[in-house]
Design a protein around this motif. Structure first.
Motif, mmCIF file in Angstrom:
data_model
loop_
_atom_site.group_PDB
_atom_site.id
_atom_site.type_symbol
_atom_site.label_atom_id
_atom_site.label_comp_id
_atom_site.label_asym_id
_atom_site.label_seq_id
_atom_site.Cartn_x
_atom_site.Cartn_y
_atom_site.Cartn_z
ATOM 1 N N THR A 171 10.620 8.736 -5.365
ATOM 2 C CA THR A 171 9.722 8.486 -6.495
ATOM 3 C C THR A 171 10.012 7.170 -7.207
ATOM 4 O OG1 THR A 171 11.166 9.735 -8.004
ATOM 5 C CG2 THR A 171 9.432 10.958 -6.864
ATOM 6 N N ARG A 178 0.834 -1.205 0.000
ATOM 7 C CA ARG A 178 0.000 0.000 0.000
ATOM 8 C C ARG A 178 0.871 1.258 0.000
ATOM 9 N NH1 ARG A 178 -2.598 -3.911 -0.332
ATOM 10 N NH2 ARG A 178 -1.918 -3.395 -2.442
ATOM 11 N N ASP A 233 1.639 1.967 -3.459
ATOM 12 C CA ASP A 233 0.471 2.524 -4.147
ATOM 13 C C ASP A 233 0.313 4.012 -3.850
ATOM 14 O OD1 ASP A 233 -0.037 0.019 -5.134
ATOM 15 O OD2 ASP A 233 -1.485 -0.495 -3.563
ATOM 16 N N VAL A 234 0.595 4.402 -2.595
ATOM 17 C CA VAL A 234 0.483 5.818 -2.231
ATOM 18 C C VAL A 234 1.498 6.656 -3.002
ATOM 19 C CG1 VAL A 234 0.776 7.474 -0.348
ATOM 20 C CG2 VAL A 234 -0.478 5.351 0.035
ATOM 21 N N MET A 252 2.997 5.919 -5.846
ATOM 22 C CA MET A 252 2.722 5.900 -7.278
ATOM 23 C C MET A 252 1.443 6.629 -7.640
ATOM 24 S SD MET A 252 3.910 2.088 -8.474
ATOM 25 C CE MET A 252 3.828 2.586 -10.184
ATOM 26 N N SER A 253 0.632 7.010 -6.662
ATOM 27 C CA SER A 253 -0.575 7.774 -6.963
ATOM 28 C C SER A 253 -0.255 9.201 -7.382
ATOM 29 C CB SER A 253 -1.506 7.778 -5.746
ATOM 30 O OG SER A 253 -0.899 8.440 -4.641
ATOM 31 N N PHE A 254 0.967 9.664 -7.070
ATOM 32 C CA PHE A 254 1.405 10.987 -7.487
ATOM 33 C C PHE A 254 2.347 10.838 -8.687
ATOM 34 C CE2 PHE A 254 0.491 11.356 -2.972
ATOM 35 C CZ PHE A 254 -0.268 12.528 -2.913
ATOM 36 N N SER A 289 5.555 11.199 -10.613
ATOM 37 C CA SER A 289 6.881 11.325 -9.995
ATOM 38 C C SER A 289 7.474 12.708 -10.199
ATOM 39 C CB SER A 289 7.823 10.259 -10.575
ATOM 40 O OG SER A 289 7.913 10.387 -11.986
#
Length: 307
Positions: free
Chosen positions: A168, A133, A136-137, A139-141, A143
């Motif tokens: 990143t 998780r 996932d957090v 990679m939600s932004f 880079s």
């Protein structure tokens, strides 16, 4: 009368270095890419020692001097910048910061991401659910956007840039390591070591890690070029390394106002970035084949033909 038997001579065994060199020579593009990368590495190590004074010395007579004009000395063969500083010397000196940022970010991301991936892949408890998780957090932004936001709030120093770029890239190594460990831990030799009572650290570092290390090294070689391009993009946007420090990306940004009158200010550092990135991609492709026992025969056959 018995005929004397001639002794059978066996060819001398090659050392590991000779074997890898032969495999590298089998792929000519990867071989010359490696030579270029070694040249870049030599510039990064010895360039500031030999040419830092030349790279910072101003000569207004050579301001925006055109390339391939030796009337003002050999150092201006690639031209001069807006302050008359030789571009050749500045390219060589800038290699250190460019390589240092990329190498530092890749090594940090690989160490942290691989360690978390080993834990997430081998553990069967809560950590196996929480660590993915985290990836996932991150990679939600996007880079590059995350790096821009963080560096806008922090001082754009070399250390901060390495830290931001490493964060990143952590999910790449975390997910890859976890996926590889989930597959390797079910193999018979790992199951046998577990049944025989081998401790968990020994199973991970002695049996699992050597199996996934070639994949991680291949990804790191390819990721090196991505991080270098990201650093160049940040420097081009003005939030990367700041003067008097210098990188190839910063040189491209400094030459942007002169694209119509002095194109060579941005062309040469841009060409250095392109050639280094291309060489890293070629080397990564070679490593993918050379480190895979099922595909290495292609290089071995090519090495025999060339030999």
């Amino acid at each position: 009368m018995t005929q004397a038997s001639t002794p059978v001579t066996t060819p001398p065994e090659r050392s590991a270095f000779q074997t890898w060199l032969r495999l590298l020579w089998a792929d000519k593009l990867a071989f010359f890419a490696t030579l270029f990368l070694l040249f870049v590495l030599a510039c990064a190590i010895f360039g500031p020692i030999l040419m830092e004074d030349i790279a910072t010395k101003q000569n207004l007579r050579g301001r925006n001097a055109a390339p391939f004009d030796l009337s003002q000395g050999f150092m201006l063969i690639l031209g001069g910048d807006q302050l008359g500083r030789p571009l050749l010397a500045r390219l060589i000196v800038a290699a250190q910061n460019t390589v240092a940022v990329a190498a530092g970010a890749v090594v940090m991301a690989m160490l942290i991401g691989s360690a978390l991936g080993l834990i997430a892949g081998y553990s069967r408890g809560r950590m196996a659910e929480l660590i993915p998780r985290l990836a996932d957090v991150i990679m939600s932004f996007p880079s590059l956007l995350l790096a821009v936001i963080v560096l806008y709030m922090l001082d754009p120093s070399v250390g901060n840039i390495i830290l931001v770029l490493a964060i990143t890239r952590i999910p790449i190594y975390l997910r890859t390591t976890r996926a590889e460990v989930l597959e390797v831990r079910e193999r018979m030799f790992v199951q046998a070591a577990t049944v025989m009572g081998a401790p968990t650290p020994r199973i991970i570092f002695r049996h699992i890690l050597p199996m996934i290390l070639p994949t991680l090294l291949t990804i790191a070689t390819l990721d090196f070029s991505f991080v270098m391009l990201a650093e160049s993009s940040l420097s081009f946007l003005g939030i990367g390394i700041q003067p008097p420090e210098i990188t190839w990306g910063l040189m491209v940004a400094q030459g942007r106002p002169y694209l119509t009158s002095a194109w060579w200010l941005s062309f040469w550092p841009g060409l250095a970035i392109i050639l280094t990135t291309l060489s890293l991609n070629l080397l990564s492709n070679w490593m993918r084949v050379a480190l895979d026992p099922q595909q290495r025969w292609r290089l071995e056959i090519g090495g025999r033909k060339n030999g």
